[in-house]
Design a protein around this motif. Structure first.
Motif, mmCIF file in Angstrom:
data_model
loop_
_atom_site.group_PDB
_atom_site.id
_atom_site.type_symbol
_atom_site.label_atom_id
_atom_site.label_comp_id
_atom_site.label_asym_id
_atom_site.label_seq_id
_atom_site.Cartn_x
_atom_site.Cartn_y
_atom_site.Cartn_z
ATOM 1 N N ASN A 22 0.897 -1.207 0.010
ATOM 2 C CA ASN A 22 -0.020 0.122 -0.005
ATOM 3 C C ASN A 22 1.065 1.224 0.038
ATOM 4 O O ASN A 22 2.065 1.165 0.228
ATOM 5 C CB ASN A 22 -0.942 0.103 1.051
ATOM 6 N N CYS A 23 0.018 2.156 -0.597
ATOM 7 C CA CYS A 23 1.042 3.665 -0.412
ATOM 8 C C CYS A 23 -0.201 4.508 -0.029
ATOM 9 O O CYS A 23 -1.133 4.823 -0.814
ATOM 10 C CB CYS A 23 1.359 3.773 -1.925
ATOM 11 N N THR A 24 0.003 5.551 0.968
ATOM 12 C CA THR A 24 -0.850 6.554 1.166
ATOM 13 C C THR A 24 -0.461 7.868 0.792
ATOM 14 O O THR A 24 0.831 8.160 0.702
ATOM 15 C CB THR A 24 -1.139 6.293 2.715
ATOM 16 N N TYR A 25 -1.433 8.756 0.642
ATOM 17 C CA TYR A 25 -1.057 10.078 0.213
ATOM 18 C C TYR A 25 -1.785 11.074 0.819
ATOM 19 O O TYR A 25 -3.040 10.767 1.464
ATOM 20 C CB TYR A 25 -1.160 10.240 -1.224
ATOM 21 N N SER A 26 -1.244 12.105 1.359
ATOM 22 C CA SER A 26 -1.863 13.086 1.939
ATOM 23 C C SER A 26 -2.782 14.231 1.607
ATOM 24 O O SER A 26 -3.608 14.530 2.292
ATOM 25 C CB SER A 26 -0.828 13.807 2.994
ATOM 26 N N ASN A 27 -2.605 14.676 0.193
ATOM 27 C CA ASN A 27 -3.323 15.630 -0.429
ATOM 28 C C ASN A 27 -4.521 14.937 -1.123
ATOM 29 O O ASN A 27 -4.388 14.118 -2.113
ATOM 30 C CB ASN A 27 -2.387 16.350 -1.466
ATOM 31 N N SER A 28 -5.663 15.471 -0.778
ATOM 32 C CA SER A 28 -6.921 14.839 -1.423
ATOM 33 C C SER A 28 -7.100 15.215 -2.652
ATOM 34 O O SER A 28 -7.841 14.866 -3.146
ATOM 35 C CB SER A 28 -8.098 15.221 -0.478
ATOM 36 N N ALA A 29 -6.358 16.550 -2.964
ATOM 37 C CA ALA A 29 -6.349 16.798 -4.386
ATOM 38 C C ALA A 29 -5.588 16.018 -5.241
ATOM 39 O O ALA A 29 -5.614 16.386 -6.619
ATOM 40 C CB ALA A 29 -5.980 18.432 -4.410
ATOM 41 N N SER A 30 -4.824 15.073 -4.981
ATOM 42 C CA SER A 30 -4.112 14.186 -5.778
ATOM 43 C C SER A 30 -5.190 13.517 -6.915
ATOM 44 O O SER A 30 -6.049 13.148 -6.602
ATOM 45 C CB SER A 30 -3.406 13.033 -5.257
ATOM 46 N N GLN A 31 -4.455 13.395 -8.147
ATOM 47 C CA GLN A 31 -5.085 13.028 -9.306
ATOM 48 C C GLN A 31 -4.507 11.933 -10.205
ATOM 49 O O GLN A 31 -5.417 11.066 -10.632
ATOM 50 C CB GLN A 31 -5.525 14.410 -10.248
ATOM 51 N N SER A 32 -3.361 11.988 -10.062
ATOM 52 C CA SER A 32 -2.730 10.841 -10.782
ATOM 53 C C SER A 32 -1.678 10.077 -10.135
ATOM 54 O O SER A 32 -1.124 10.434 -9.302
ATOM 55 C CB SER A 32 -1.883 11.264 -12.004
ATOM 56 N N VAL A 90 2.681 9.878 -6.977
ATOM 57 C CA VAL A 90 1.443 10.535 -6.979
ATOM 58 C C VAL A 90 1.683 12.127 -7.690
ATOM 59 O O VAL A 90 2.693 12.933 -7.273
ATOM 60 C CB VAL A 90 0.786 10.990 -5.437
ATOM 61 N N ASN A 91 0.704 12.273 -8.388
ATOM 62 C CA ASN A 91 0.539 13.993 -9.009
ATOM 63 C C ASN A 91 -0.707 14.719 -8.390
ATOM 64 O O ASN A 91 -1.744 14.094 -8.577
ATOM 65 C CB ASN A 91 0.514 13.914 -10.423
ATOM 66 N N LEU A 92 -0.544 15.961 -7.921
ATOM 67 C CA LEU A 92 -1.630 16.700 -7.445
ATOM 68 C C LEU A 92 -2.195 17.036 -8.912
ATOM 69 O O LEU A 92 -1.679 17.076 -10.021
ATOM 70 C CB LEU A 92 -1.168 18.008 -7.052
ATOM 71 N N SER A 95 -0.952 19.507 -11.541
ATOM 72 C CA SER A 95 0.399 19.433 -11.348
ATOM 73 C C SER A 95 1.203 18.734 -12.051
ATOM 74 O O SER A 95 1.010 17.600 -12.487
ATOM 75 C CB SER A 95 0.818 19.381 -9.740
ATOM 76 N N TYR A 96 2.558 19.296 -12.674
ATOM 77 C CA TYR A 96 3.540 18.657 -13.623
ATOM 78 C C TYR A 96 4.495 17.704 -12.517
ATOM 79 O O TYR A 96 5.538 17.282 -13.327
ATOM 80 C CB TYR A 96 4.029 19.416 -14.491
ATOM 81 N N ILE A 97 4.581 18.067 -11.425
ATOM 82 C CA ILE A 97 5.435 17.355 -10.372
ATOM 83 C C ILE A 97 5.126 16.396 -9.878
ATOM 84 O O ILE A 97 4.195 16.423 -8.878
ATOM 85 C CB ILE A 97 6.006 18.901 -9.542
ATOM 86 N N PRO A 98 5.610 15.164 -10.146
ATOM 87 C CA PRO A 98 5.249 14.145 -9.262
ATOM 88 C C PRO A 98 6.134 13.797 -7.874
ATOM 89 O O PRO A 98 7.207 14.258 -7.827
ATOM 90 C CB PRO A 98 5.804 12.863 -10.197
ATOM 91 N N THR B 97 5.008 15.656 -22.967
ATOM 92 C CA THR B 97 4.477 16.969 -22.724
ATOM 93 C C THR B 97 4.600 17.541 -21.187
ATOM 94 O O THR B 97 4.519 18.763 -21.263
ATOM 95 C CB THR B 97 3.022 16.953 -23.191
ATOM 96 N N GLY B 98 4.712 16.602 -20.304
ATOM 97 C CA GLY B 98 4.807 16.958 -18.961
ATOM 98 C C GLY B 98 3.721 16.958 -18.148
ATOM 99 O O GLY B 98 3.800 17.242 -16.954
ATOM 100 N N SER B 99 2.509 16.385 -18.916
ATOM 101 C CA SER B 99 1.499 16.362 -17.965
ATOM 102 C C SER B 99 1.459 15.155 -17.015
ATOM 103 O O SER B 99 2.389 14.271 -17.449
ATOM 104 C CB SER B 99 0.179 16.478 -18.671
#
Lengths: 110, 114
Positions: A22-32, A90-92, A95-98, B97-99
């Motif tokens: 399992n992996c937990t994430y803290s930000n509920s806005a995470s999408q990817s 996890v990506n918000l 966000s482009y930053i994983p 693309t960076g997404s």
């Protein structure tokens, strides 16, 4: 609390076993969400994306639980070659930053 | 086709020296990322390029770290006045693309600061 948390393990299992991480994430806005695999002293490589409805690729099944904010990876019929570190990513939304977890080490023994 | 390449594969330097690490992404990938990975940890984001510009450099630990991508392809990560704590594997990744999509990682540069 870290943004993405994983049990570092190691998980030590015999060939043929079923193992789940399992992996937990803290930000509920995470999408990817993704699982990457990293072999010792190698670069990470994408194992699979994680979709809301859950997805399967051969022996691997990934699931997402938004309510409890975790993703999971299930490996059936473990092979020796599955031994590696599995990184949760996890990506918000937007966000482009994983964000990477620290990884879970899996050791499959004969 | 060729994947992401990084040079050098290993770099040993002395404390206080300057180093440059190079990344050659997959041709046509507009997004390029630099990460740092320490033993037992996941990759830690440093900087993200979209084309030639640094779209997000919030992960750079301090002003000793700088990165460029002048022509939108090859990128160089520069570290001034290296410290022992900079020792790590520096990973570069590119994506189309960076997404939120698959990132393709290079083999990394193992930096050791003595």
């Amino acid at each position: 609390r870290k943004e993405v948390e994983q049990d570092p393990g190691p998980f030590n299992v015999p060939e043929g076993a079923t193992v789940a991480f399992n992996c937990t994430y803290s930000n509920s806005a995470s999408q990817s969400f993704f699982w990457y695999r990293q072999d010792c002293r190698k670069e990470p490589k994408l194992l699979m994306s994680v979709y809301s409805s859950g997805n399967e690729d051969g022996r691997f099944t990934a699931q997402l639980n938004r309510a409890s904010q975790y993703i999971s990876l299930l490996i059936r019929d473990s092979k020796l070659s599955d031994s590696a570190t599995y990184l949760c990513v996890v990506n918000l939304g937007g966000s482009y930053i994983p964000t990477f977890g620290r990884g879970t080490s899996l050791i499959v023994h004969p | 086709g060729a994947g992401v390449s990084q040079t050098p594969s290993n770099k040993v330097t002395e404390k206080g020296k300057y180093v440059e690490l190079r990344c050659d992404p997959i041709s046509g990938h507009t997004a390029l990322y630099w990460y740092r990975q320490s033993l037992g940890q996941g990759p830690e984001f440093l900087i993200y390029f979209q084309g030639t510009g640094a779209a997000d450099d919030s992960g750079l630990p301090n002003d000793r770290f700088f990165a460029v991508r002048p022509e939108g392809s090859v990128s160089t990560l520069k570290i001034q006045r290296t410290e022992r704590g900079d020792s790590a594997v520096y990973l570069c990744a590119s994506s189309l693309t960076g997404s939120a999509e698959t990132q393709y990682f290079g083999p990394g540069t193992r930096l050791l600061v003595l």
